[in-house]
Design a protein around this motif. Structure first.
Motif, short mmCIF file in Angstrom:
data_model
loop_
_atom_site.label_atom_id
_atom_site.label_comp_id
_atom_site.label_asym_id
_atom_site.label_seq_id
_atom_site.Cartn_x
_atom_site.Cartn_y
_atom_site.Cartn_z
N SER A 44 102.77 10.66 90.58
CA SER A 44 102.84 10.64 92.13
C SER A 44 103.30 9.33 92.77
O SER A 44 104.22 9.35 93.52
CB SER A 44 101.36 11.23 92.87
N ASP A 159 106.20 17.26 94.47
CA ASP A 159 104.95 16.60 93.84
C ASP A 159 103.93 18.00 93.39
O ASP A 159 103.09 18.28 94.28
CB ASP A 159 104.22 15.80 94.81
N GLU A 160 104.02 18.42 92.38
CA GLU A 160 103.07 19.49 91.85
C GLU A 160 103.23 20.65 92.79
O GLU A 160 102.18 21.16 93.17
CB GLU A 160 101.82 19.08 91.40
MG LIG Z 1 99.58 13.36 91.14
#
Ligand SMILES: [Mg+2]
Ligand SMILES: Nc1ncnc2c1ncn2[C@@H]1O[C@H](COP(=O)(O)OP(=O)(O)O)[C@@H](O)[C@H]1O
Lengths: 377, 293
Positions: A44, A159-160
């Protein structure tokens, strides 16, 4: 659309944590890059540095041919999809999509056209007037995607984005994201800790470990040629079996076994005379009865502990070594010598059964015992 | 929600009784008393009361002095509410930018609120003291001969400043916690969608803060209307003369200094109605536009 390039990018947080350690890579125009690694490995942080949400401690990030180190997130021409969607709760879906365009002075009818188009592609046209709280998780996810699409940015950053969805939706959205990205051709950087998601989405995988790149490559070559034990155990499920072996008289045996060509494991010398970590994927074992071991092959005797059927196939969990009392084999450290072997769904093995398997020479991986790096063949 | 089961049907009422008793004794009973006595003229020497119907009300509403005070109260309330809210908001936004969850700092600021209004008034009046007040000196630098307690507007100015000064920390705490409760990802999404920080504030931060602001708006108006009593008392040095007053202070003056219990009660009832209408209006018109996340 644009290339993205990172040059010796580092991130040291205020607390002194070095979250990203000198990462360099070049992302081609239109490429789908997946950053994958366990939680806390700096994925991240790296993505957020590209987005401009996190300051870069040192190094250079360029998007297109422009160095963006000191450029505001809004001016980097990127769009980001967040894990928890980050939709504006006080705005309707329409306004959520339109917000970024209005702030950029896009004409009203152009905004309307883009929003309607994104709504059509993502099938969210029916709830454009709703507030996000009146949407399901899957629908919110689509709105978040829509907000990125309408911008028509140089790059998408994810991000995910799927980790808050249930398993079924996750698979569905995964396919959809890939299809969308291919049809739009927008350069994408996607962060996930889910190796399956990474494998299925990526044009190229970037495996991160402790803030550094462990391996870059297309999913299949990363799977087939993992650069280290870290990659080997992270990519693929169940994970690759990693067995520490010693080399005696030109043959690899279990560390715990003393006789040359040991009684429960016998493999080729891939460590140039010294011990190494032997790697074999669960699906690369064949029953010894079907294929007797040749000179470069691995032969293995195991005692079944658990059989785990997953439908199309089953996974056999076993400890290396025959039944110790009966065969006299000395398996001292049983916890270090477990293997997972893929067997046909029809297999009906009982716990305690002693079985022999082989794995052909080309299916064996060797890693340095101390560094964990792949030993070239 | 968990449903409690009680062995006896009377038990819940029994448990609620102390709370209900407090509400009744301290809120409803005095209110009822006020409503009742607003229809009577009481003999100043305590020799009984005469029923006069609505006369107290017509007297009050017909009095030009009362209307002037009402007008001042309105202006005072609006200015104090606006200033204490907006200054606190600006301070909170600035603090939020540098603060990452330092709750000790936040609770330290809260201490200011523990100062009782008369004490705040006393401290404030020192700033405005004719001889030692720094604010008076400051004003003098600009050629403003400030005479708090003598000049009507100077007194009003001092009242507003002290009332606002007293209320800012309270608003600040609420605004700051409201700001800190805005999810980080939301601000980041906004940072990507919008370059101008000011514009982000108006379009994302402030709407997210609306529930807090709405709550504070009601609290602050109530504060300016009622809780500034102590401040006014100190600033006017208990000598109203022709100084600016608020309606609540007028209730006290007429009731306790002039012993006009009937007129004072009628004023109380009028105030109750004002507050009721105000609160209902706020809930009706503002809350509808507020997003509760
Ligand atoms: Mg992360
Ligand atoms: N704001 C921050 N301040 C200090 N350390 C942080 C901050 N954000 C992340 N970290 C640390 O940096 C490392 C990488 O975090 P992150 O990039 O979020 O990992 P990932 O996304 O791969 O799970 C972790 O050790 C994390 O604790």
């Amino acid at each position: 659309m644009a290339t993205i390039s990172l040059e010796e990018v580092r991130k040291i947080y205020a607390g002194g944590v070095e979250a990203v350690k000198s990462v360099s890579m070049d992302i081609a125009d239109g490429e789908f890059i997946v950053l994958v690694g366990p939680s806390g490995c700096g994925k991240s942080t790296l993505l957020r540095m590209i987005a401009g949400l996190e300051e870069i401690s040192s190094g250079t990030i360029s998007i297109g041919d422009r160095v963006v180190n000191r450029i505001d997130p809004a001016d980097r021409d990127i769009a980001m999809v967040f894990q928890n969607y980050a939709l504006y709760p006080h705005m309707s879906v329409y306004n959520n999509l339109a917000y970024g365009l209005r702030n950029r002075g896009v004409p009203k009818d152009e905004i309307d056209r883009r929003v309607k188009e994104a709504a059509r592609i993502l099938e969210i046209g029916a709830f454009l007037e709703r507030k996000p709280k009146a949407l399901s998780g899957g629908q919110r996810q689509r709105v978040a995607m829509g907000r990125a699409i309408v911008r028509e940015p140089a790059a998408f950053l994810f991000d995910e984005p799927l980790s808050n969805l249930d398993a079924k939706l996750r698979v569905q959205m995964r396919v959809e994201i890939k299809r969308l990205q291919k049809s739009l051709g927008t350069t994408s950087v996607y962060v996930t800790h889910d190796q399956l998601e990474a494998m299925t989405l990526a044009d190229r995988l970037v495996v991160l470990n402790g803030g550094a790149i462990e391996q870059i490559g297309d999913p299949i070559s990363v799977y087939e040629q993992p650069a280290s034990t870290f990659v080997a155990s992270f990519i693929g499920s169940p994970a690759m079996n990693l067995i520490p072996v010693s080399v005696r008289d030109g043959r690899a045996t279990l560390d715990s076994e003393t006789a040359a060509g040991g009684s429960s494991l016998s493999g080729p010398d891939l460590g140039n005379g010294t011990g190494y970590t032997l790697g074999v994927r669960p699906e690369h074992f064949v029953p010894a009865s079907e294929r007797p071991a040749g000179p470069g092959d691995l032969s293995l005797t195991v005692t079944t502990t658990v059989l785990e059927p997953v439908g199309a196939e089953s996974y056999l969990y076993a400890s290396i070594g025959g039944d110790s009392g009966a065969t006299g084999a000395t398996v001292t450290n049983s916890s270090a010598a477990h293997v997972v072997i893929r067997v046909p769904a029809a297999a009906r093995h009982q716990p305690g059964e002693v079985l022999s398997f082989t794995a052909t020479a080309d299916r064996l991986h060797a890693f340095d015992k101390t560094t964990g790096k792949r030993i070239p063949r | 929600m968990k449903r409690a089961q009680f062995s006896s049907p009377l038990l819940p009422y029994f448990l609620l009784a102390p709370q209900l008793a407090i509400i009744f004794i301290f809120f409803y009973w005095p209110s009822a008393q006020a409503i009742q006595s607003s229809f009577y003229i009481e003999d100043p020497f305590g020799f009984g009361a005469t029923f006069v119907g609505l006369e107290n009300y017509t007297t009050v509403l017909g009095s030009s002095e009362y209307l002037r005070i009402a007008q001042f109260t309105l202006v005072f309330t609006l200015i104090v509410t606006f200033l204490s809210l907006s200054i606190a908001l600006v301070l909170a936004v600035k603090a939020d930018a540098v603060l990452t969850g330092a709750s000790t700092y936040r609770s330290l600021l809260m201490w200011v609120y523990a100062i009782a209004p008369p004490v705040a008034g006393l401290m404030g009046i020192m700033f405005f003291d004719q001889h030692i007040g720094p604010l008076v000196d400051l004003a003098a630098l600009f050629g403003w001969d400030m005479r708090v307690g003598v000049n009507y507007y100077d007194t009003a100015f001092a009242m507003v400043v002290i009332a606002v000064w007293k209320q800012i920390p309270y608003n600040f705490i609420f605004f700051l916690s409201g700001l800190q409760a805005i999810p980080k990802h939301l601000r980041e999404a906004a940072a990507i969608d919008c370059r101008s920080e000011l514009r982000r504030f108006w379009t994302v931060t402030l709407p997210m803060l609306a529930p807090t602001a709405f709550f504070l708006l009601i609290i602050n108006m109530t504060y300016a209307l009622f809780d500034t009593f102590g401040i006014i008392d100190v600033v006017t040095r208990n000598e109203p003369a022709n100084n600016p007053l608020t309606l609540v202070y007028k209730v006290y003056l007429d009731g306790f200094r002039s012993n006009d219990l009937g007129g004072s009660s009628a004023q109380s009832v009028i105030l109750m109605i004002v507050v009721l209408v105000l609160t209902m209006a706020q809930f009706r018109f503002i809350e509808r536009r507020v997003h509760y996340g």
